[in-house]
Design a protein around this motif. Structure first.
Motif, PDB file in Angstrom:
ATOM      1  N   ARG A   1       0.891  -1.068   0.204  1.00 37.74           N
ATOM      2  CA  ARG A   1       0.146  -0.056  -0.016  1.00 37.74           C
ATOM      3  C   ARG A   1       0.722   1.124   0.027  1.00 37.74           C
ATOM      4  NH1 ARG A   1      -4.776   1.591   4.045  1.00 37.74           N
ATOM      5  NH2 ARG A   1      -5.895   2.905   2.756  1.00 37.74           N
ATOM      6  N   TYR A   2       0.749   2.076  -1.179  1.00 39.47           N
ATOM      7  CA  TYR A   2       1.465   3.188  -1.203  1.00 39.47           C
ATOM      8  C   TYR A   2       1.518   4.170   0.061  1.00 39.47           C
ATOM      9  CZ  TYR A   2       3.680   7.630  -2.496  1.00 39.47           C
ATOM     10  OH  TYR A   2       4.257   8.762  -2.777  1.00 39.47           O
ATOM     11  N   GLY A   3       2.608   4.487   0.670  1.00 45.37           N
ATOM     12  CA  GLY A   3       2.607   5.323   1.907  1.00 45.37           C
ATOM     13  C   GLY A   3       2.471   4.652   3.119  1.00 45.37           C
ATOM     14  N   ALA A   4       2.141   3.319   3.193  1.00 45.22           N
ATOM     15  CA  ALA A   4       1.976   2.558   4.234  1.00 45.22           C
ATOM     16  C   ALA A   4       3.325   1.987   5.060  1.00 45.22           C
ATOM     17  CB  ALA A   4       0.910   1.445   4.196  1.00 45.22           C
ATOM     18  N   SER A   5       3.347   2.114   6.394  1.00 44.35           N
ATOM     19  CA  SER A   5       4.514   1.416   6.941  1.00 44.35           C
ATOM     20  C   SER A   5       4.111   0.704   8.399  1.00 44.35           C
ATOM     21  CB  SER A   5       5.439   2.769   7.598  1.00 44.35           C
ATOM     22  OG  SER A   5       4.576   3.650   8.248  1.00 44.35           O
ATOM     23  N   GLY A   6       3.016  -0.154   7.966  1.00 43.04           N
ATOM     24  CA  GLY A   6       2.967  -1.428   8.864  1.00 43.04           C
ATOM     25  C   GLY A   6       1.743  -0.760   9.856  1.00 43.04           C
ATOM     26  N   PRO A   7       1.147  -1.728  10.617  1.00 41.43           N
ATOM     27  CA  PRO A   7       1.725  -3.246  10.608  1.00 41.43           C
ATOM     28  C   PRO A   7       1.302  -4.316   9.967  1.00 41.43           C
ATOM     29  CG  PRO A   7       0.221  -2.889  12.517  1.00 41.43           C
ATOM     30  CD  PRO A   7       0.344  -1.511  11.931  1.00 41.43           C
ATOM     31  N   THR A   8       0.265  -4.108   9.047  1.00 43.52           N
ATOM     32  CA  THR A   8      -0.136  -4.902   8.221  1.00 43.52           C
ATOM     33  C   THR A   8       0.082  -4.559   6.687  1.00 43.52           C
ATOM     34  OG1 THR A   8      -2.475  -3.938   8.213  1.00 43.52           O
ATOM     35  CG2 THR A   8      -2.095  -5.703   9.779  1.00 43.52           C
ATOM     36  N   ARG A   9       0.123  -3.626   6.153  1.00 44.70           N
ATOM     37  CA  ARG A   9       0.443  -2.889   4.961  1.00 44.70           C
ATOM     38  C   ARG A   9       1.504  -2.115   4.632  1.00 44.70           C
ATOM     39  NH1 ARG A   9      -4.377  -3.410   1.636  1.00 44.70           N
ATOM     40  NH2 ARG A   9      -5.981  -4.063   2.915  1.00 44.70           N
ATOM     41  N   PHE A  10       2.460  -2.354   3.719  1.00 43.54           N
ATOM     42  CA  PHE A  10       3.679  -1.618   3.485  1.00 43.54           C
ATOM     43  C   PHE A  10       3.922  -1.167   2.200  1.00 43.54           C
ATOM     44  CE2 PHE A  10       3.822  -4.875   6.802  1.00 43.54           C
ATOM     45  CZ  PHE A  10       4.624  -4.240   7.834  1.00 43.54           C
ATOM     46  N   ASP A  11       4.593   0.036   2.124  1.00 42.80           N
ATOM     47  CA  ASP A  11       5.363   0.265   0.620  1.00 42.80           C
ATOM     48  C   ASP A  11       6.983  -0.093   0.873  1.00 42.80           C
ATOM     49  OD1 ASP A  11       6.472   2.311   1.987  1.00 42.80           O
ATOM     50  OD2 ASP A  11       5.428   3.843   0.872  1.00 42.80           O
TER      51      ASP A  11
ATOM     52  N   TYR B   1       9.778   0.006   9.411  1.00 43.87           N
ATOM     53  CA  TYR B   1       9.214  -0.835  10.404  1.00 43.87           C
ATOM     54  C   TYR B   1       9.998  -1.902  10.667  1.00 43.87           C
ATOM     55  CZ  TYR B   1       5.524  -3.970  12.339  1.00 43.87           C
ATOM     56  OH  TYR B   1       4.769  -5.020  13.232  1.00 43.87           O
ATOM     57  N   SER B   2      10.641  -2.474   9.831  1.00 44.43           N
ATOM     58  CA  SER B   2      11.384  -3.635  10.351  1.00 44.43           C
ATOM     59  C   SER B   2      12.697  -3.138  11.220  1.00 44.43           C
ATOM     60  CB  SER B   2      12.161  -4.205   9.017  1.00 44.43           C
ATOM     61  OG  SER B   2      11.008  -5.008   8.509  1.00 44.43           O
ATOM     62  N   TYR B   3      13.363  -2.115  10.912  1.00 45.45           N
ATOM     63  CA  TYR B   3      14.415  -1.613  11.663  1.00 45.45           C
ATOM     64  C   TYR B   3      13.815  -0.876  12.984  1.00 45.45           C
ATOM     65  CZ  TYR B   3      18.399  -2.665   9.393  1.00 45.45           C
ATOM     66  OH  TYR B   3      19.695  -3.584   8.769  1.00 45.45           O
ATOM     67  N   LYS B   4      12.655  -0.354  12.764  1.00 43.83           N
ATOM     68  CA  LYS B   4      11.972   0.151  14.051  1.00 43.83           C
ATOM     69  C   LYS B   4      12.000  -0.907  15.162  1.00 43.83           C
ATOM     70  CE  LYS B   4       8.265   2.997  16.109  1.00 43.83           C
ATOM     71  NZ  LYS B   4       6.947   3.741  15.625  1.00 43.83           N
ATOM     72  N   LYS B   5      11.361  -2.061  14.667  1.00 46.89           N
ATOM     73  CA  LYS B   5      11.345  -3.156  15.579  1.00 46.89           C
ATOM     74  C   LYS B   5      12.364  -3.774  16.235  1.00 46.89           C
ATOM     75  CE  LYS B   5       6.696  -3.752  15.731  1.00 46.89           C
ATOM     76  NZ  LYS B   5       6.027  -3.636  16.936  1.00 46.89           N
ATOM     77  N   ALA B   6      13.696  -3.588  15.373  1.00 50.30           N
ATOM     78  CA  ALA B   6      14.908  -3.903  15.690  1.00 50.30           C
ATOM     79  C   ALA B   6      15.915  -2.874  16.510  1.00 50.30           C
ATOM     80  CB  ALA B   6      15.732  -4.122  14.477  1.00 50.30           C
ATOM     81  N   GLY B   7      15.015  -1.928  16.907  1.00 50.87           N
ATOM     82  CA  GLY B   7      15.481  -0.930  17.711  1.00 50.87           C
ATOM     83  C   GLY B   7      16.505   0.438  17.244  1.00 50.87           C
TER      84      GLY B   7
END
Length: 158
Positions: A61-71, A78-84
């Motif tokens: 999804r354009y402009g989406a950064s999770g947690p269920t849809r992503f560009d 999102y992935s790096y945020k979850k990794a700190g």
């Protein structure tokens, strides 16, 4: 006359020689429980890679950064945020913030940036074996794909 050896002095000299030898061959000495910056970066990258892989099948999804849809950049953010670790929002901003590395230095979890006409248009997370986790385009989903272009560069999140 017999020579007397002062044990603490001998040990401190031996320790100094060992430390100098280690430094001369490129090693580092760390206190137990302390990690180097490179080890910490690798741990964050591995965690971010795992988070991205766990999002397999999530719709684009354009402009989406999770947690269920992503560009694309939303998935890396999102992935790096979850990794700190924090990243800026767009692929170009992420490129500008990372430490640029050569393709021969790339490691799992590094970011892969796709270029066209002097700008970054896409980003994914390197998974090894010339593959990336990414969220490619409308109508698609988060998936593992081969790197399809030679116009890529690599960045390491600090």
């Amino acid at each position: 006359m017999t020579a007397q050896i002062h044990v603490p002095s001998l040990l401190s000299r031996a320790g100094a020689v060992s430390a100098l030898t280690l430094a001369a061959v490129g090693g580092t000495m760390l206190a137990p429980g302390v990690t180097s910056e490179a080890q910490a970066a690798t741990a964050h990258a591995g965690k971010a890679l795992s988070v991205a892989a766990a999002k397999k099948g999530s719709p684009y999804r354009y402009g989406a950064s999770g947690p269920t849809r992503f560009d694309c950049s939303g998935l890396t953010l999102y992935s790096y945020k979850k990794a700190g670790k924090s990243l800026p929002r767009t692929a170009q901003q992420q490129y500008n913030k990372t430490r640029h590395i050569s393709s021969s230095s790339r490691q799992k979890g590094d970011l892969v940036f796709f270029h066209s006409g002097g700008r970054v248009y896409h980003v994914g997370i390197y998974a090894g074996n010339n593959k990336i986790w990414h969220s490619p385009k409308t109508g698609s989903w988060v998936k593992l794909d081969r790197i399809w272009s030679s116009r890529v560069s690599y960045g390491r999140v600090r």
